[in-house]
Scaffold this motif. Sequence first.
Motif, PDB file in Angstrom:
ATOM      1  N   MET A   1       0.854  -1.153   0.000  1.00  0.00           N
ATOM      2  CA  MET A   1       0.000   0.000   0.000  1.00  0.00           C
ATOM      3  C   MET A   1       0.902   1.218   0.000  1.00  0.00           C
ATOM      4  SD  MET A   1      -2.852   0.912   2.910  1.00  0.00           S
ATOM      5  CE  MET A   1      -3.289  -0.794   2.964  1.00  0.00           C
ATOM      6  N   VAL A  46      -5.296   5.204   5.814  1.00  0.00           N
ATOM      7  CA  VAL A  46      -5.954   4.158   5.040  1.00  0.00           C
ATOM      8  C   VAL A  46      -6.372   3.049   5.996  1.00  0.00           C
ATOM      9  CG1 VAL A  46      -5.689   2.449   3.195  1.00  0.00           C
ATOM     10  CG2 VAL A  46      -4.560   4.663   2.993  1.00  0.00           C
ATOM     11  N   LYS A  48      -7.175  -0.656   6.637  1.00  0.00           N
ATOM     12  CA  LYS A  48      -6.639  -1.842   5.980  1.00  0.00           C
ATOM     13  C   LYS A  48      -7.716  -2.759   5.401  1.00  0.00           C
ATOM     14  CE  LYS A  48      -2.403  -2.124   8.698  1.00  0.00           C
ATOM     15  NZ  LYS A  48      -1.666  -2.935   9.678  1.00  0.00           N
ATOM     16  N   ARG A  51      -9.575  -0.414   2.477  1.00  0.00           N
ATOM     17  CA  ARG A  51      -8.769   0.610   1.810  1.00  0.00           C
ATOM     18  C   ARG A  51      -9.441   1.989   1.745  1.00  0.00           C
ATOM     19  NH1 ARG A  51      -4.141  -1.487  -0.040  1.00  0.00           N
ATOM     20  NH2 ARG A  51      -4.058  -3.649  -0.668  1.00  0.00           N
ATOM     21  N   ASP A  53      -9.942   5.724   2.617  1.00  0.00           N
ATOM     22  CA  ASP A  53      -8.904   6.657   3.026  1.00  0.00           C
ATOM     23  C   ASP A  53      -9.492   7.989   3.448  1.00  0.00           C
ATOM     24  OD1 ASP A  53      -9.671   7.609   0.549  1.00  0.00           O
ATOM     25  OD2 ASP A  53      -7.651   7.864  -0.213  1.00  0.00           O
TER      26      ASP A  53
END
Length: 113
Positions: A1, A46, A48, A51, A53
């Motif tokens: 990432m 972010v 996990k 994803r 954000d």
Amino acid sequence: MSFNTPAVNQTAETFVDFFETPKFKIKVVTVCGNGANCDEATYYGVRKNDRADVNLHGFAVRKSCEQSICPVITYTFKNGTTTYLLSKIDNSLTVIQNNKILLDEKGIWKAHE
């Protein structure tokens, strides 16, 4: 990432911290220069699992010292009624909304992602 960070004024000095908890990866960018006192910070977080954000603007709280730039002890970011606190004292991410703690998670500060 990886994090895509907007370009920063080249005359400014940039400091980057990375913080990771079991649920989040966070990049904090502090910019100094042009008369700035190095307290303005940007949070790039972010989640996990999906994803999702968020980018937030906030500030660093620094320890008093005899140096030109003192060490950061916490970062504070606001998003409406939600406050995000990143602590270098106890290595935690705390998210507070309407005076209720939604998340308090320990993590690890890193020099790079």
